[in-house]
Design a protein around this motif. Structure first.
Motif, PDB file in Angstrom:
ATOM      1  N   THR A 103      28.072 -18.653 -30.985  1.00 54.67           N
ATOM      2  CA  THR A 103      26.623 -18.493 -31.194  1.00 54.67           C
ATOM      3  C   THR A 103      26.171 -17.044 -31.167  1.00 54.67           C
ATOM      4  OG1 THR A 103      26.106 -18.667 -28.823  1.00 54.67           O
ATOM      5  CG2 THR A 103      26.261 -20.731 -30.082  1.00 54.67           C
ATOM      6  N   ASP A 104      27.015 -16.134 -30.683  1.00 55.03           N
ATOM      7  CA  ASP A 104      26.687 -14.709 -30.511  1.00 55.03           C
ATOM      8  C   ASP A 104      25.660 -14.466 -29.405  1.00 55.03           C
ATOM      9  OD1 ASP A 104      28.453 -13.957 -32.499  1.00 55.03           O
ATOM     10  OD2 ASP A 104      26.930 -13.972 -34.077  1.00 55.03           O
ATOM     11  N   LEU A 105      25.346 -15.496 -28.621  1.00 57.90           N
ATOM     12  CA  LEU A 105      24.441 -15.316 -27.499  1.00 57.90           C
ATOM     13  C   LEU A 105      25.164 -14.637 -26.339  1.00 57.90           C
ATOM     14  CD1 LEU A 105      22.579 -18.758 -27.479  1.00 57.90           C
ATOM     15  CD2 LEU A 105      21.683 -16.556 -28.272  1.00 57.90           C
ATOM     16  N   ILE A 106      24.420 -13.914 -25.537  1.00 51.15           N
ATOM     17  CA  ILE A 106      24.993 -13.202 -24.389  1.00 51.15           C
ATOM     18  C   ILE A 106      25.118 -14.173 -23.224  1.00 51.15           C
ATOM     19  CG2 ILE A 106      24.732 -11.244 -22.832  1.00 51.15           C
ATOM     20  CD1 ILE A 106      22.815 -10.071 -25.016  1.00 51.15           C
ATOM     21  N   LEU A 107      26.309 -14.256 -22.665  1.00 54.83           N
ATOM     22  CA  LEU A 107      26.563 -15.175 -21.552  1.00 54.83           C
ATOM     23  C   LEU A 107      26.406 -14.496 -20.196  1.00 54.83           C
ATOM     24  CD1 LEU A 107      29.729 -16.998 -22.941  1.00 54.83           C
ATOM     25  CD2 LEU A 107      27.362 -17.814 -22.943  1.00 54.83           C
ATOM     26  N   GLY A 108      26.602 -13.185 -20.149  1.00 54.87           N
ATOM     27  CA  GLY A 108      26.482 -12.489 -18.877  1.00 54.87           C
ATOM     28  C   GLY A 108      26.896 -11.039 -18.995  1.00 54.87           C
ATOM     29  N   ALA A 109      26.644 -10.298 -17.927  1.00 48.29           N
ATOM     30  CA  ALA A 109      26.995  -8.880 -17.913  1.00 48.29           C
ATOM     31  C   ALA A 109      27.227  -8.407 -16.492  1.00 48.29           C
ATOM     32  CB  ALA A 109      25.896  -8.047 -18.565  1.00 48.29           C
ATOM     33  N   SER A 110      28.118  -7.432 -16.340  1.00 45.88           N
ATOM     34  CA  SER A 110      28.378  -6.767 -15.065  1.00 45.88           C
ATOM     35  C   SER A 110      28.213  -5.278 -15.292  1.00 45.88           C
ATOM     36  CB  SER A 110      29.799  -7.059 -14.574  1.00 45.88           C
ATOM     37  OG  SER A 110      30.013  -8.441 -14.411  1.00 45.88           O
ATOM     38  N   MET A 111      27.287  -4.670 -14.556  1.00 45.12           N
ATOM     39  CA  MET A 111      26.978  -3.251 -14.751  1.00 45.12           C
ATOM     40  C   MET A 111      27.273  -2.485 -13.469  1.00 45.12           C
ATOM     41  SD  MET A 111      25.962  -3.087 -17.859  1.00 45.12           S
ATOM     42  CE  MET A 111      25.712  -4.368 -19.100  1.00 45.12           C
ATOM     43  N   LEU A 112      28.427  -1.825 -13.427  1.00 42.57           N
ATOM     44  CA  LEU A 112      28.805  -1.009 -12.280  1.00 42.57           C
ATOM     45  C   LEU A 112      28.556   0.447 -12.637  1.00 42.57           C
ATOM     46  CD1 LEU A 112      30.121  -0.666  -9.483  1.00 42.57           C
ATOM     47  CD2 LEU A 112      32.352  -0.624 -10.635  1.00 42.57           C
ATOM     48  N   GLY A 113      27.479   0.991 -12.121  1.00 43.57           N
ATOM     49  CA  GLY A 113      27.139   2.367 -12.449  1.00 43.57           C
ATOM     50  C   GLY A 113      25.801   2.756 -11.842  1.00 43.57           C
ATOM     51  N   THR A 114      25.426   4.009 -12.037  1.00 45.58           N
ATOM     52  CA  THR A 114      24.127   4.473 -11.574  1.00 45.58           C
ATOM     53  C   THR A 114      23.026   3.589 -12.152  1.00 45.58           C
ATOM     54  OG1 THR A 114      24.958   6.739 -11.467  1.00 45.58           O
ATOM     55  CG2 THR A 114      22.567   6.453 -11.483  1.00 45.58           C
ATOM     56  N   GLU A 115      22.143   3.093 -11.273  1.00 45.66           N
ATOM     57  CA  GLU A 115      21.068   2.173 -11.671  1.00 45.66           C
ATOM     58  C   GLU A 115      21.618   0.952 -12.407  1.00 45.66           C
ATOM     59  OE1 GLU A 115      18.328   2.517 -10.376  1.00 45.66           O
ATOM     60  OE2 GLU A 115      18.314   4.631  -9.801  1.00 45.66           O
ATOM     61  N   GLY A 116      22.777   0.491 -11.949  1.00 44.62           N
ATOM     62  CA  GLY A 116      23.379  -0.684 -12.575  1.00 44.62           C
ATOM     63  C   GLY A 116      22.481  -1.901 -12.531  1.00 44.62           C
ATOM     64  N   GLY A 117      21.706  -2.045 -11.461  1.00 43.11           N
ATOM     65  CA  GLY A 117      20.789  -3.176 -11.361  1.00 43.11           C
ATOM     66  C   GLY A 117      19.685  -3.131 -12.394  1.00 43.11           C
ATOM     67  N   GLU A 118      19.207  -1.926 -12.708  1.00 41.80           N
ATOM     68  CA  GLU A 118      18.140  -1.788 -13.702  1.00 41.80           C
ATOM     69  C   GLU A 118      18.675  -2.066 -15.105  1.00 41.80           C
ATOM     70  OE1 GLU A 118      15.264  -1.407 -12.378  1.00 41.80           O
ATOM     71  OE2 GLU A 118      16.016  -0.870 -10.386  1.00 41.80           O
ATOM     72  N   LEU A 127      16.831   2.036 -28.690  1.00 41.85           N
ATOM     73  CA  LEU A 127      16.572   2.210 -27.274  1.00 41.85           C
ATOM     74  C   LEU A 127      16.372   3.695 -26.986  1.00 41.85           C
ATOM     75  CD1 LEU A 127      19.277  -0.253 -25.888  1.00 41.85           C
ATOM     76  CD2 LEU A 127      16.831  -0.681 -26.137  1.00 41.85           C
ATOM     77  N   ALA A 128      15.533   3.997 -26.030  1.00 45.28           N
ATOM     78  CA  ALA A 128      15.159   5.392 -25.757  1.00 45.28           C
ATOM     79  C   ALA A 128      16.359   6.237 -25.356  1.00 45.28           C
ATOM     80  CB  ALA A 128      14.101   5.433 -24.655  1.00 45.28           C
ATOM     81  N   HIS A 129      16.400   7.450 -25.860  1.00 45.30           N
ATOM     82  CA  HIS A 129      17.455   8.413 -25.549  1.00 45.30           C
ATOM     83  C   HIS A 129      16.859   9.540 -24.718  1.00 45.30           C
ATOM     84  CE1 HIS A 129      20.992  10.930 -26.105  1.00 45.30           C
ATOM     85  NE2 HIS A 129      20.164  11.932 -26.353  1.00 45.30           N
ATOM     86  N   PRO A 130      17.558  10.041 -23.697  1.00 47.02           N
ATOM     87  CA  PRO A 130      18.827   9.548 -23.185  1.00 47.02           C
ATOM     88  C   PRO A 130      18.592   8.683 -21.931  1.00 47.02           C
ATOM     89  CG  PRO A 130      18.460  11.768 -22.401  1.00 47.02           C
ATOM     90  CD  PRO A 130      17.226  11.358 -23.159  1.00 47.02           C
ATOM     91  N   THR A 131      18.935   7.432 -21.984  1.00 52.07           N
ATOM     92  CA  THR A 131      18.806   6.531 -20.845  1.00 52.07           C
ATOM     93  C   THR A 131      20.145   5.818 -20.626  1.00 52.07           C
ATOM     94  OG1 THR A 131      18.105   4.654 -22.205  1.00 52.07           O
ATOM     95  CG2 THR A 131      16.369   6.108 -21.344  1.00 52.07           C
ATOM     96  N   PHE A 132      20.302   5.223 -19.453  1.00 53.38           N
ATOM     97  CA  PHE A 132      21.497   4.431 -19.196  1.00 53.38           C
ATOM     98  C   PHE A 132      21.498   3.184 -20.074  1.00 53.38           C
ATOM     99  CE2 PHE A 132      21.191   6.778 -15.128  1.00 53.38           C
ATOM    100  CZ  PHE A 132      22.478   7.309 -15.077  1.00 53.38           C
ATOM    101  N   SER A 133      20.329   2.575 -20.234  1.00 52.26           N
ATOM    102  CA  SER A 133      20.244   1.342 -21.020  1.00 52.26           C
ATOM    103  C   SER A 133      20.573   1.571 -22.486  1.00 52.26           C
ATOM    104  CB  SER A 133      18.839   0.738 -20.892  1.00 52.26           C
ATOM    105  OG  SER A 133      18.582   0.347 -19.559  1.00 52.26           O
ATOM    106  N   GLU A 134      20.376   2.806 -22.951  1.00 53.97           N
ATOM    107  CA  GLU A 134      20.678   3.113 -24.349  1.00 53.97           C
ATOM    108  C   GLU A 134      22.134   2.801 -24.685  1.00 53.97           C
ATOM    109  OE1 GLU A 134      20.663   7.091 -27.233  1.00 53.97           O
ATOM    110  OE2 GLU A 134      20.959   7.233 -25.060  1.00 53.97           O
ATOM    111  N   SER A 135      23.017   2.930 -23.696  1.00 55.07           N
ATOM    112  CA  SER A 135      24.435   2.707 -23.962  1.00 55.07           C
ATOM    113  C   SER A 135      24.769   1.239 -24.168  1.00 55.07           C
ATOM    114  CB  SER A 135      25.278   3.289 -22.823  1.00 55.07           C
ATOM    115  OG  SER A 135      25.275   4.709 -22.904  1.00 55.07           O
ATOM    116  N   LEU A 136      23.786   0.356 -23.998  1.00 57.32           N
ATOM    117  CA  LEU A 136      24.001  -1.034 -24.386  1.00 57.32           C
ATOM    118  C   LEU A 136      24.252  -1.126 -25.891  1.00 57.32           C
ATOM    119  CD1 LEU A 136      21.273  -2.810 -22.221  1.00 57.32           C
ATOM    120  CD2 LEU A 136      23.753  -2.795 -21.829  1.00 57.32           C
ATOM    121  N   ASN A 137      23.682  -0.182 -26.654  1.00 56.62           N
ATOM    122  CA  ASN A 137      23.992  -0.092 -28.094  1.00 56.62           C
ATOM    123  C   ASN A 137      25.498   0.031 -28.301  1.00 56.62           C
ATOM    124  OD1 ASN A 137      21.101   1.938 -28.915  1.00 56.62           O
ATOM    125  ND2 ASN A 137      21.367  -0.232 -29.236  1.00 56.62           N
ATOM    126  N   ASN A 138      26.076   1.014 -27.606  1.00 53.94           N
ATOM    127  CA  ASN A 138      27.501   1.289 -27.775  1.00 53.94           C
ATOM    128  C   ASN A 138      28.365   0.161 -27.219  1.00 53.94           C
ATOM    129  OD1 ASN A 138      26.823   3.753 -28.905  1.00 53.94           O
ATOM    130  ND2 ASN A 138      26.986   4.870 -26.951  1.00 53.94           N
TER     131      ASN A 138
END
Length: 460
Positions: A404-419, A442-453
């Protein structure tokens, strides 16, 4: 005997808002609290520990300032000041919550220990030694959990610590031995290593964080080891005893026994439900083999009119889950709706540094369920914001449904990983496919921007 419309036992993150809500709805409500208003979160959980984590990170940042081009003297940690700051914040939050309760009409707050004398009757042992009996047709149990004290030879000869008592220890342990590598053990272990303690952490299993993916656990293990935390895997604590300069622990690792000197012992080997004092045998309320109180989708026990909220009912022991239980029960009682918490998109965060933010399934859970999935990961050494801020430890990881290409989950270990995890959670709640995140602006430069990559790797 005083008659109420509703009685709530325990002023945790479900019981406190629920008591005010019921009172404002016109119900004569009683809130019984044995200890302090606010429950674990405010008094010996989220608020005090994360306050001290912030102090520990400040010390860590100062000690590595030269890497950032800043020269300064090495830090001196004053534990009395660290504890005083933490306690000031705790007391401010606790007193603010207590004030709000006392100012609510139709709501009584009584301090004491509650025990059932029947399905609808509760006896309160008051601090002055007297007793009071109360009754209500609706009773909610929100007593939470307490530290598990394992059976260890010689433990009665050691002034051991729990996550509660360590929070008011005014001195810095020289050698801190921690039993358990769960969230409590890891947060305190890193924290006190940064304050200047020599920390040894014992884990009976082959790795830390057995509920997390192995690559995530290995990444955090390496981070903590690099900071100097001595993590002993496959190691069990057999006994403790007094020694000339403090205490000595005897441990067993893969069939071999050895000894570890320590000055302080923290027991972080889990938590157990606070049900024994409730005298539930007089109510007919069922408990499971571990003492938890099972409930249905409406938070009701097997006895009509008796409900259980928060950690005491079993399941994920998080503040936000307890608060969601409160929300569900208000809808059940006043909107006649049978709601259910959505634990398929359950978020949580462990506040080591860097943080571990988790939502939904991880890879090992997807495998256990036999799902057709794809996993994708990105080291923080490839995250621009991490490089710029000087902290590239950790990694990002996501699991998507291959059909389905739906996201099932994610684990973010890093600075502001919770955000960053919360961004993925919102996408999951909105039913977004991974392509929509990979191709979004997504706004540059942010941690969330790397969700693109992170997600764009699935395009290959």
């Amino acid at each position: 005997m005083i008659q109420y419309d509703a009685i709530i036992i325990g002023s945790g993150q479900a019981g406190t808002p629920l008591s005010k809500y019921l009172a404002k709805k016109g119900l004569k409500t009683l809130l019984i609290e044995k200890r302090w208003v606010g429950g674990t979160c405010v008094n010996d959980g989220c608020t005090p520990t994360k306050t001290m984590v912030a102090s520990a990170k400040t010390a860590w940042l100062i000690n590595r300032s030269e890497e950032m081009g800043i020269t300064t003297a090495r830090t001196n940690v004053h534990m009395e000041a660290v504890i005083a700051r933490q306690q000031e914040i705790v007391h401010k939050m606790r007193s603010g919550s207590e004030k709000g309760l006392k100012q609510t009409e139709n709501l009584d707050l009584i301090y004491g220990e509650a025990s059932f004398q029947g399905p609808k009757t509760v006896q309160i042992d008051l601090p002055d030694g007297t007793q009071q009996t109360v009754r209500a047709e609706t009773i909610i149990i929100n007593t939470g959990l307490e530290p598990h004290i394992p059976s260890i030879s010689g433990l009665d000869q050691v002034a051991y610590l729990t996550n509660t008592s360590l929070l008011t220890l005014p001195t810095l342990p020289k050698q801190l031995l921690i039993v358990g590598s769960g969230y409590i053990g890891l947060e305190f272990g890193q924290m006190y290593q940064r304050f200047g303690s020599q920390v040894t952490l014992l884990e009976r299993g082959p790795r830390i964080l057995k509920k997390e993916d192995e690559d995530i656990a290995e990444s955090l293990y390496s981070i903590l080891k690099e900071e100097g935390v001595n993590i002993r895997l496959n190691t069990s604590l057999l006994s403790v005893e007094k020694s000339e300069n403090g205490y000595m622990a005897t441990v067993e690792s893969e069939g071999q026994q050895s000894q570890i000197p320590f000055t302080h012992l923290l027991l972080a080997s889990g938590r157990v439900p606070i049900t024994k004092p409730l005298n539930l045998k007089t109510t007919g309320v069922h408990m499971d083999s571990k003492g938890y109180i099972p409930v249905d989708n409406s938070m009701q026990t097997n006895v009509p009119g008796i409900y259980a909220l928060g950690d005491i009912k079993g399941g994920p022991a998080f503040t936000h889950v307890a608060y969601d239980d409160y929300r569900i029960l208000t809808q059940v009682l006043f909107a006649d709706q049978q709601l259910q918490g959505n634990h398929d998109i359950l978020p949580y965060c462990m506040f080591t540094d860097p943080q571990l933010g988790r939502v939904g399934l991880n890879e090992q859970q997807a495998k256990e369920k036999g799902l057709n999935y794809k996993a994708v990961s990105l080291a923080n050494t490839s995250v621009a914001r991490a490089i710029e801020t000087g902290d590239t430890r950790g990694m990002m990881k996501a699991i998507v449904d291959a059909d389905t290409d739906l996201i099932l989950g994610a684990s973010m270990l890093g600075t502001e990983g919770g955000e960053v995890m919360s961004v993925v959670q919102m996408a999951m709640m909105g039913g977004l496919r991974w392509q929509q995140i990979a191709q979004s602006m997504l706004a540059h430069p942010t941690f969330s921007e790397s969700l693109n990559n992170l997600f764009s790797q699935l395009e290959d």
